[in-house]
Design an enzyme around this catalytic site. Structure first.
Site, PDB file in Angstrom:
ATOM      1  N   HIS A  69     -92.764  18.621 -55.547  1.00 55.32           N
ATOM      2  CA  HIS A  69     -92.768  19.306 -56.842  1.00 55.32           C
ATOM      3  C   HIS A  69     -91.638  20.333 -56.899  1.00 55.32           C
ATOM      4  CE1 HIS A  69     -96.592  17.987 -58.797  1.00 55.32           C
ATOM      5  NE2 HIS A  69     -96.761  17.507 -57.582  1.00 55.32           N
ATOM      6  N   LEU A 119     -98.623  24.485 -60.547  1.00 52.88           N
ATOM      7  CA  LEU A 119     -99.576  24.836 -61.585  1.00 52.88           C
ATOM      8  C   LEU A 119     -99.456  23.808 -62.709  1.00 52.88           C
ATOM      9  CD1 LEU A 119    -101.621  27.016 -62.693  1.00 52.88           C
ATOM     10  CD2 LEU A 119     -99.651  27.998 -63.898  1.00 52.88           C
ATOM     11  N   LYS A 189    -106.553   2.771 -42.568  1.00 53.11           N
ATOM     12  CA  LYS A 189    -105.566   3.505 -41.779  1.00 53.11           C
ATOM     13  C   LYS A 189    -104.176   3.253 -42.356  1.00 53.11           C
ATOM     14  CE  LYS A 189    -105.219   5.944 -37.806  1.00 53.11           C
ATOM     15  NZ  LYS A 189    -106.011   7.165 -37.552  1.00 53.11           N
ATOM     16  N   LYS A 200     -90.398 -13.724 -32.133  1.00 51.92           N
ATOM     17  CA  LYS A 200     -89.774 -15.021 -32.402  1.00 51.92           C
ATOM     18  C   LYS A 200     -88.631 -14.851 -33.398  1.00 51.92           C
ATOM     19  CE  LYS A 200     -90.618 -19.541 -34.467  1.00 51.92           C
ATOM     20  NZ  LYS A 200     -91.576 -20.371 -35.237  1.00 51.92           N
ATOM     21  N   THR A 249    -111.026   4.208 -37.782  1.00 57.26           N
ATOM     22  CA  THR A 249    -109.655   3.869 -38.193  1.00 57.26           C
ATOM     23  C   THR A 249    -108.701   3.885 -36.995  1.00 57.26           C
ATOM     24  OG1 THR A 249    -109.111   6.168 -38.789  1.00 57.26           O
ATOM     25  CG2 THR A 249    -110.051   4.759 -40.515  1.00 57.26           C
ATOM     26  N   ASP A 250    -109.010   4.669 -35.980  1.00 56.12           N
ATOM     27  CA  ASP A 250    -108.193   4.622 -34.771  1.00 56.12           C
ATOM     28  C   ASP A 250    -108.320   3.260 -34.093  1.00 56.12           C
ATOM     29  OD1 ASP A 250    -106.486   6.216 -32.819  1.00 56.12           O
ATOM     30  OD2 ASP A 250    -108.098   5.522 -31.501  1.00 56.12           O
TER      31      ASP A 250
END
Length: 501
Positions: A69, A119, A189, A200, A249-250
């Site tokens: 911002h 603001l 995550k 590859k 999430t880990d």
């Protein structure tokens, strides 16, 4: 459900991000992530999902959102939304005394908290803004961090209301308590950085005249991945604090990284398809998995060897420029797993043509100050996305029908070079036609483009044909467009300034 939200639900992800990417200042990732959770029942739900995406991010991501911002009243570059909002609060016409105080308060606040004063200025005056600044710098950082995020959410809501009002649908954002909303429930995550060495190689690429790209060594295969999972079985974790079926999430991060060793393909799309399917196979409580990824570009570095320059097989340059991107959505359908959605893309492509572009013949009225130009420079930011008629063409490199982001990048540059475009709209249409002509395996191509052309300072220099430029003013033009194979059948709308093949 209104007709407008139904329309938004059916937009391509490019069009969705193009329209709503500016709700959160310089942070289109919010719209990009939220767009994967469609369909929405209402714009209230859409905004709620966007807020949840921000809240679910880590503190560094939130901090960067705040830092995006501009300072209030600053006479610097800012988004067109911020320009209009600040002007509406009188911040573009401050007295010198007010401006000096505002600058000093901004400086003190940013130094104290590490992000600018934010603001939602709608309904405020310059005086009330100054008073708010005087009060809020006395708070603690944690409290002010949360306050700033709430103001960010207010700003996003106001911007959405203004967009709805602009298109005559201001009633769409009115709460309807009697309506039963579809539950939003997912978690996951983000920023899972995965680097695999000696993956590859990408070979068997269909060659095209516009690009020298014929493959990629994949000695370094890098991705920045986000995964989100859904399933009704996760409700007790929200409602009762029962985490017995919650996959941390880990653990998701580790799941992705460990499966990188199992991947035997050569494409981003193929890796996402493999891992999303493995998630559903491993965890029956998951009903849908959505994965997106940006490929991390590693560029060859020429090394002098035996009298000539050849790419090093050991050292690479980490690039911050354009990059491949992809998304895959997998979900259960009875006893099987289906890939229900996908797209591929090249993001943040930046191209400048020093001359040979036009913009003339546009409508002119009492508001027009822009002159017609017949030989202008043109600087564009460009995101291009595409879908395959058969998703397997993008996920299985052995089919010989994979379209590489490098080829799309080169083709776009080639068309830009050849085409004396009448506008950016005309240019992206020509790029789209060329892409669909070259790659019959694609069903859709879509674009989001920005005009970032420099402002001309001097029309000529003392010697030669050069000119002098500077950065453009903050407002910029943008375009969004999608095309299907049906557009190849049109014959009366092309200018003939550039061929299709």
């Amino acid at each position: 459900m209104s007709d407008l939200i139904k329309l938004v639900n059916n937009w391509s992800i490019t069009q969705f991000v193009h329209t709503f990417g500016g709700l959160f200042e310089e942070s289109p990732w919010v719209a990009e992530r939220a767009g994967l959770s469609r369909p929405f029942d209402s714009f209230e739900q859409m905004m709620k999902v966007m807020k949840n995406e921000v809240q679910a991010s880590d503190d560094q991501v939130k901090l960067q959102l705040l830092r995006n911002h501009p300072d209030l009243g600053a006479r610097i570059s800012m988004s067109s939304n911020s320009v209009q909002e600040q002007a509406g609060a009188g911040l573009d016409s401050l007295s010198q005394e007010q401006y000096n105080e505002l600058q000093q308060l901004n400086k003190v606040y940013t130094s104290q908290f590490g992000f600018p004063f934010i603001l939602a200025v709608k309904g405020h005056t310059a005086s009330s803004i100054l008073e708010s600044m005087r009060q809020r710098h006395r708070r603690g950082r944690e409290e002010e961090f949360e306050t700033a995020l709430k103001e960010v959410f207010k700003i996003a809501g106001i911007r959405l209301e203004q967009w709805l009002a602009q298109i005559g649908h201001e009633h769409e954002f009115v709460s309807k308590p009697a309506a039963v909303q579809q539950r939003t429930m997912y978690y996951g995550k983000g920023d899972v950085w995965m680097y695999r060495s000696y993956a590859k190689p990408l070979t068997g690429i269909q060659s095209i005249p516009e690009s020298p790209f014929i493959g990629r060594s994949n000695i370094l295969f890098g991705l920045n991945i986000k995964v989100a999972v859904q399933g009704d079985e996760f409700l007790p974790s929200f409602a009762e604090g029962d985490n017995s079926l919650v996959v941390a999430t880990d653990s998701m991060k580790n799941f992705i990284l460990k499966h990188a060793a199992d991947y035997t393909g050569a494409t981003v799309e193929g890796f996402l398809a493999l891992v999303s399917r493995r998630f559903l196979e491993t965890y029956p409580q998951m009903s849908k998995v959505q994965m997106t990824a940006d490929q991390i570009p590693f560029e060859d570095i020429p090394i002098g060897l035996e009298g000539s320059y050849r790419p090093s097989a050991l050292v690479f340059r980490y690039s911050q420029n354009d990059r491949a991107t992809a998304a895959v959505e997998a979900e259960r359908s009875g006893d099987s797993i289906e890939l229900s959605n996908h797209f591929s893309g090249v993001a943040d492509l930046r191209l400048i043509k020093v001359k040979g572009s036009e913009f003339a013949g546009f409508m002119q009225d009492e508001y027009t100050t822009l002159p017609e130009t017949w030989d202008r420079p043109l600087f564009i930011f460009l995101n291009i996305n595409w879908r395959y008629e058969d998703p397997r063409d993008g996920m299985d490199d052995q089919r010989g029908r994979y379209v590489a982001a490098e080829q799309v990048r080169d083709l776009a540059a080639a068309v830009f070079h050849e085409c004396r475009s009448a506008s950016i709209q005309h240019l992206i249409y020509q790029i789209g036609r060329r892409l669909l002509s070259r790659f019959e395996q694609l069903s859709e191509v879509s674009f989001e483009s920005n005009n970032r052309t420099w402002e001309t300072v001097l029309e000529e220099v003392k010697e030669g044909e050069g000119k002098v430029f500077t950065e453009p003013r903050p407002p910029y033009g943008f375009q969004g467009f999608s095309m299907t194979r049906d557009d190849l059948g049109t014959d009366g709308r092309d200018s003939g300034k550039a061929g299709d093949v």
